[in-house]
Enzyme design. Structure first.
Site, short mmCIF file in Angstrom:
data_model
loop_
_atom_site.label_atom_id
_atom_site.label_comp_id
_atom_site.label_asym_id
_atom_site.label_seq_id
_atom_site.Cartn_x
_atom_site.Cartn_y
_atom_site.Cartn_z
N TYR A 152 -12.30 1.95 -11.11
CA TYR A 152 -11.71 0.68 -10.66
C TYR A 152 -12.69 -0.08 -9.75
CZ TYR A 152 -8.72 -1.97 -7.34
OH TYR A 152 -8.17 -2.90 -6.51
N ASP A 237 -5.88 9.42 -6.93
CA ASP A 237 -5.17 8.15 -6.95
C ASP A 237 -4.26 8.17 -8.17
OD1 ASP A 237 -4.30 5.54 -7.25
OD2 ASP A 237 -6.21 4.64 -6.66
N ILE A 239 -1.74 6.12 -9.00
CA ILE A 239 -1.01 4.85 -9.02
C ILE A 239 -0.43 4.49 -10.38
CG2 ILE A 239 -3.00 3.37 -9.50
CD1 ILE A 239 -2.00 1.34 -7.57
N LYS A 275 1.99 -0.59 -9.79
CA LYS A 275 1.82 -0.50 -11.24
C LYS A 275 3.07 0.07 -11.91
CE LYS A 275 -2.33 -1.78 -10.39
NZ LYS A 275 -2.80 -3.14 -10.70
#
Lengths: 493, 477
Positions: A152, A237, A239, A275
Site C-alpha cells: 500500500y 494489517d 484491514i 474497508k
C-alpha cells in the site's frame, strides 16, 4: 510548493521533506480524474475512478438498520438522553460497549476461531493513525521495518514520515504469485544487517493490498517463526479481513498464534472499519497488540487520534447486533464476489489476466504483454495512456513498489453496475484496438503511439506543480463529483 | 524480547506524575448524590457541562443534523465515505464562522485555513511536528496545562522551556521574563523555535489585554520565532473586558504572519471533548499545507463534522448559545468565588475558563512544594475534593490550586462548598457564618456593578442543572 531556504530554517525537517509521499507521480491519475470525473449522464466521457479502494456496496443494508435503530444515534428522540454523557466522554480507554462490539466483530470476521479481548482494543485515527502509532511504539528513528512488496502506497507516509523509521521492501515475484517466502525475508534481513540497518519488525497486509489475496496458514506460520527467531515484531494489517468473498478463508495472525510456539509480545494487529464496513469517514482505527506494554503505550498515544464518541456510540450499537452483522458480512461477500466475477470474466474475454484473488476491493491486473518494454518507464507510459485515452484512473504497480513493471491495481467495488459496464467496454475497446495496431505496419503504430505520448499528461516530478494547493482545493473539484474525491487527500486509498 | 521504542519505554506520556493520584482517589470513590454521598467530588476536570439542555433542544428541532435520523439518513453513505483531509466544506465554513463569532466578529477566519486534528491534543502535537525538530524548544509561560508536556514533547522530541510568572503581578507574562528565558536558553545552547501561550489561560482563567499581546507579537517577530496561541477557552470568557484574539492583534501590528498559528477546539467552548474536534489555524501557507497532510492521523469523524457543520452554521442558535453559556458560567463562577471569599479563601481575579486559581498559600505549613502536596492529600483524602495542585501546572510558587466549577450540577457544588467550609472551620481559619444566614443574605456587601448584582439575584433563583458523574481518564483535563 517550493521550500525557500527561509522556510527550511523556520520550520521543521518533517515539514519540509518529502516523506509524506504525496510527491509521487501516482497522483497524476487523481488529478486527471478530479478535473474530468465520469458521470453517467453529465459527463459520460469523463475519467472513471478505479484507484479508490472503497466498499460502498452494502449501504442499503446499513441505512435500513439505521432507520430501524434510532437509539444508535445520540441525536434522535430515542437517543438524546445519552447526548451529554457521550459528548463529554473523552476517556482514552474508549466506551466499553464500543470495545466489546469491535472485539466481537473482529472475532466474527475471523470466522469465530479466535476471541479478541476488548481490553486490548485501542483506538487510533483510522488505520493511518494505527500504523503510525504501532511504529512509534516499536521502533526508534533510523530503525526499519521489512515490508513485502507490492504494498500500500500510504505506508510511505504512515510508517515513516513523523516517526523517522525506514521501510526495507521485501520484493515478491509474480513467478510464485507474489508469495512471501522465508528465503526472501531472510535475504532482505541479512542485507539490511550488512548495511547496518536495524530491522525492528515486519509489516504484512493480510488480505493483501494491492494483490487481493490471503496469506495461507503455512506462510503465516513461517512469518511468525521468522520474527520469533529474529526477535523482531510482526504487525499484521488486517484491514481487508471481511472483504474475503470466496475461499480460501481469511486466517488472522491471532489464529495462527494459538497453536504455535511463539513470543506473543511480538505480535500486533492493525484493524479498521474503513474497508470491511465502508466507513472510511468515521476514522475507526484499531491497534490490537498481544504485548501489554505496547497496548498501554498505544492507549496513551490514542489521545492524539481517538474515535469520536458519537461514532463509538453508533458503532457499539451496530456491531453488537449479531443478526445484522451476520447478514451484512454474508451479503457483502456475495456482492463483492459477484462484482469481482463480472470484472475478471470481462477482462478474460479480451485476454487480460489478473492474479487469482479472493479478497480486497480491487484486482491486480497483468498488463505486461502491453508494455513496449519491461521497464518502469514503459509502465508509466502505458498508465498515462490508460488515464488519458481509456479514461480510467487505475494505479500503476510502481506506486506500490512492485519490482516488476506492468502490473496495475484496479478497484472494482467503488462504483455502480452501470459504471462497471462502461469501464469494461472501454478496456475491451482499448485492448482490441491495441491488437489491431499490432496487425498494422510497425511504423504506423509507432506514429500513433508517439501521438498518444505527446497527448499524455506531462509528468512533472517537481513538487511545486503537483502540490499546488490551489488546484487541489475544493473549489477546483468538478461539480459533477458527488463527493469531492480530492486525490492526495485520501486518508487512505 | 524484542525491545520496543524509547518513546514507549520512557515517561514522556507524563502519566507518572503525582498529579494523577487525585484522579485515582476519585475513580475508586466517585461522589454520587444518593449512591455515594461521601465520595470524592471531581473538581479537577475542566469541562463545560452547563448548557446541554440548550444543545439538546436544538438537536430535537434539527434532526437533519444527524445522518442517523429519518431526515438525515440520505446523507449517511456519502458522509461515511468522506475521508478527504480537507474536511467537509460546510464544516470548515461553520467552524470559521463560529471562531469569528466567539471573537465578537472583530475578525474573519478563512475556511481554507481550517485544518482538523485529533482534538486540541492532536493539534498541539501536529504544530510541534511542523515547527520544530527534536531537541529544539518552545517557551511556555507558567503555570501551564500539564498535558503540554505530553502533547508537545512525547513523540516529537521537542522540549519546553518555562517562562516563570508569579503572583506578584497576577502571573502576567512580561517581556522581561520572555527575554530572560530566551537568553538563558540560548546560553544553554537550546534553540528556541517558538512561544506557546494559552489565552484565555489554563489554569489562571485570565486573558491578556491587547497591549500585552502586541508586545508578545513584537517579541516573536524580533526573535523570528513562532507564536502558537491556544485559544481553546475563547468562548468561556464570561465577563468584561472582551476577549482579544491574536488574530485581531495581527491586523494592527506589523509582523511576519508566517510566525502566527492558532490552536482551537470545541471541547471547552461547546462542551464536546468526546467529539475530538481539534483545529489548527495557521497564517503560514506551508504549515497549513503540512498540517493538512498530517491531519490524516487524526481527522474528525465525518459523522461529527456533519453534526457540527449543521449546528455551528445556525447563527441564531450560536448567538444564543454563546450568550447563555457565558451567563451560566458567570453565575457559577460568581457564586463559587463569592462563597469562598466568605469563608476566607481568595482566588486570582478571573473572568474566563472553567476553573478558578485558588490561593491556599496561608494554609501551607511552610512555603514548599512538599507542604503543597501534603495539603493536597488532605484535600483529597479528608475534604474529598479532587482539585489540582499548582505544581502539576509547573507553578513556581507553592500553595495555588486549580479548582473546576463548571463540570457539576448545583447540588454537587453546594456539597463541595460545604465541605470546604467545614474544613476551614475545623482548622479555625475563619469565622464562617452558618449556612442558612448565607442563603438569606440578599444585600451583598460587594462592590459590584448593577448588572452584576442583578445576575447575583438570578443565580440564587437558578434551576438545578443536573449532570452525571464522569469517572474517566480524560484526554484533556
Amino acid at each position: 510548493m517550493e521550500f525557500t531556504r527561509k522556510n527550511r530554517q523556520l520550520l521543521s525537517r518533517i515539514a519540509t521533506n518529502d516523506r509524506h509521499g504525496e510527491n509521487s507521480h501516482y497522483f497524476d491519475g487523481w488529478k486527471a480524474y478530479d478535473s474530468n470525473p465520469f458521470h453517467p449522464i453529465h459527463n459520460p466521457d469523463g475519467v472513471i475512478q478505479m484507484g479508490l479502494a472503497e466498499n460502498p456496496l452494502c449501504f442499503d443494508l446499513i441505512e435500513k438498520w439505521i432507520r430501524e435503530n434510532p437509539d444508535a444515534s445520540i441525536c434522535t428522540a430515542e437517543g438524546l438522553d445519552k447526548f451529554k454523557d457521550i459528548a463529554i466522554y473523552q476517556d482514552y480507554h474508549g466506551l466499553r460497549e464500543f470495545r466489546e462490539a469491535v472485539a466481537k466483530f473482529m472475532g466474527r470476521v475471523g470466522g469465530n476461531r479466535v476471541t479478541f479481548d476488548p481490553n486490548r482494543i485501542v483506538m487510533s485515527g483510522g488505520a493511518t493513525g494505527a500504523n503510525e502509532t504501532a511504529i512509534f511504539c516499536l521502533a526508534d528513528p533510523g530503525d526499519a521495518f521489512l515490508v513485502p512488496s507490492p504494498y500500500y502506497a500510504g505506508f510511505t507516509r504512515d510508517l515513516r514520515w513523523r516517526t523517522g523509521v525506514e521501510i526495507v521492501p521485501v520484493h515478491c515475484k509474480s513467478s510464485n504469485n507474489f508469495r512471501i517466502t522465508r528465503a526472501a525475508l531472510e535475504e532482505a534481513y541479512e542485507k539490511a544487517q550488512r548495511s547496518n540497518i536495524n530491522i525492528k519488525g515486519v509489516i504484512i497486509t493480510n488480505p493483501s493490498n494491492p494483490l487481493g489475496t490471503v496469506l495461507d496458514k503455512e506462510t503465516m506460520r513461517s512469518l511468525v517463526s521468522f520474527v520469533t527467531d529474529k526477535k523482531i515484531h510482526l504487525v499484521s494489517d488486517e484491514i481487508y479481513a471481511a472483504t474475503v468473498f470466496s475461499s480460501p478463508r481469511f486466517i488472522s495472525v491471532a489464529e495462527v498464534m494459538q497453536d504455535m510456539d511463539c513470543n506473543r509480545d511480538l505480535i500486533h494487529i492493525v484493524y479498521s472499519l474503513s474497508k470491511d464496513m465502508g466507513f472510511p469517514g468515521f476514522r475507526v482505527g484499531i491497534v490490537y497488540s498481544f504485548n501489554d506494554d505496547v497496548t498501554n503505550c498505544a492507549r496513551k498515544m490514542s489521545s492524539f487520534g481517538l474515535v469520536s464518541s458519537q461514532t463509538q456510540f453508533l458503532l457499539a450499537s451496530m456491531l453488537s447486533d449479531d443478526e445484522f452483522v451476520g447478514n451484512f458480512l454474508r451479503e457483502s461477500s456475495k456482492r463483492l464476489a459477484k462484482r469481482h466475477h463480472v470484472f475478471t470474466k470481462g477482462l478474460e474475454e479480451v485476454g487480460i489476466s489478473t492474479i487469482k484473488s479472493n479478497a480486497g476491493l480491487f484486482f491486480w491486473m497483468d498488463m505486461r504483454p502491453l508494455l513496449k518494454e519491461q521497464t518502469t518507464k514503459a509502465e508509466t507510459e502505458l498508465w498515462r495512456v490508460i488515464i488519458n485515452k481509456v479514461k480510467l484512473n487505475v494505479s500503476p504497480g510502481s506506486s506500490f513498489l512492485c519490482s516488476e513493471p506492468g502490473w496495475f491495481r484496479v478497484c472494482f467495488a467503488n462504483m455502480d453496475d452501470k459504471t462497471v459496464e462502461v469501464a469494461l467496454d472501454r478496456i475491451r475497446e482499448f485492448v482490441l484496438q491495441g491488437k489491431e495496431e499490432n496487425n498494422h505496419e510497425a511504423d504506423k503504430s509507432q506514429a500513433r503511439a508517439q501521438r498518444w505520448r505527446k497527448q499524455n499528461l506531462r509528468l512533472s516530478f517537481s513538487s511545486s506543480r503537483l502540490y499546488d494547493e490551489s488546484l487541489m482545493s475544493p473549489h477546483m473539484i468538478s461539480p459533477h463529483s458527488p463527493i469531492p474525491h480530492s486525490p492526495l487527500v485520501r486518508a487512505r486509498t | 524480547m524484542a525491545a520496543i521504542s524509547k518513546i514507549a519505554t520512557g515517561n514522556g506520556h507524563g502519566e507518572n506524575s503525582a498529579y494523577f493520584d487525585g484522579w485515582k482517589a476519585y475513580e475508586t470513590n466517585p461522589f454520587h448524590p444518593t449512591d455515594r454521598p461521601d465520595g470524592v467530588i471531581q473538581m479537577g476536570l475542566a469541562e463545560n457541562q452547563l448548557c446541554f439542555d440548550f444543545i439538546e433542544k436544538w438537536l430535537m428541532e434539527h434532526p437533519e443534523a444527524s445522518i442517523c435520523t429519518a431526515e438525515g439518513v440520505s446523507k449517511f453513505k456519502e458522509t461515511a465515505l468522506f475521508q478527504d483531509y480537507h474536511g467537509i466544506p460546510e464544516f470548515r465554513q461553520a467552524v470559521a464562522k463560529f471562531m469569528g463569532k466567539v471573537r465578537g466578529d472583530k475578525v474573519k477566519f478563512d475556511p481554507d485555513r481550517i485544518v482538523m486534528s485529533g482534538g486540541a491534543t492532536g493539534a498541539h502535537e501536529m504544530v510541534a511536528f511542523c515547527l520544530a525538530d527534536p531537541g529544539e524548544a518552545f517557551l511556555v509561560p507558567t503555570p501551564y496545562y500539564p498535558g503540554f508536556d505530553r502533547d508537545l514533547r512525547w513523540r516529537t522530541g521537542v522540549e519546553l522551556v518555562p517562562v516563570v510568572c508569579d503572583s506578584a503581578n497576577d502571573f502576567k507574562i512580561t517581556i522581561d521574563s520572555l527575554q530572560s528565558a530566551y537568553h538563558k536558553a540560548q546560553e544553554a545552547n537550546i534553540k528556541i523555535k517558538g512561544l506557546l501561550i494559552t489565552n484565555p489561560s489554563n489554569p489562571l482563567g485570565t486573558f491578556m489585554d491587547k497591549d500585552t499581546l502586541k508586545n508578545i507579537i513584537n517579541f516573536v517577530n524580533e526573535k523570528n520565532i513562532h507564536l502558537i496561541g491556544d485559544e481553546i477557552y475563547a468562548a468561556t470568557v464570561f465577563m468584561e473586558p472582551e476577549f482579544v484574539s491574536i488574530s485581531e492583534v495581527i491586523e494592527e501590528v506589523e509582523c511576519n504572519r508566517d510566525l502566527i498559528h492558532i490552536v482551537y477546539s470545541l471541547s471547552k467552548d461547546m462542551g464536546f471533548p468526546g467529539f475530538r474536534v481539534g483545529i489548527v489555524y495557521s497564517y503560514n501557507d506551508t504549515v497549513t499545507s503540512c498540517a493538512r497532510k498530517m491531519s490524516s492521523f487524526g481527522l474528525v469523524s465525518s459523522q461529527t463534522q456533519h453534526l457540527i457543520a449543521t449546528m455551528l452554521s445556525n447563527d441564531e442558535f450560536i448567538d444564543n448559545f454563546v450568550a447563555e453559556s457565558r451567563e451560566r458560567l458567570f453565575k457559577r463562577h460568581k457564586y463559587f468565588t463569592w462563597t469562598l471569599s466568605q469563608i476566607g479563601i481568595c482566588s486570582l481575579k478571573s473572568n474566563a475558563g472553567l476553573f478558578i486559581w485558588m490561593d491556599l498559600r496561608k494554609l501551607l505549613k511552610e512555603k514548599t512544594f512538599e507542604a503543597e502536596m501534603d495539603l493536597w492529600r488532605v484535600i483529597i483524602d479528608e475534604v474529598k475534593l479532587n482539585v489540582s495542585p499548582g505544581s502539576s501546572f509547573h507553578c513556581h510558587e507553592p500553595g495555588w490550586f486549580r479548582v473546576c466549577f463548571a463540570n457539576m450540577d448545583d447540588y454537587s457544588m453546594e456539597i463541595a462548598l460545604s465541605r470546604i467550609r467545614n474544613f476551614m472551620v475545623k482548622n479555625n481559619e475563619t469565622m464562617v457564618p452558618p449556612r442558612n444566614k448565607l442563603w438569606r443574605r440578599t444585600s451583598l456587601k460587594l462592590s459590584l456593578s448593577r448588572s452584576l448584582s442583578r445576575k447575583m439575584d438570578d443565580f440564587i433563583m437558578s434551576p438545578s442543572i443536573m449532570s452525571p458523574q464522569s469517572p474517566l481518564v480524560q484526554a484533556r483535563t
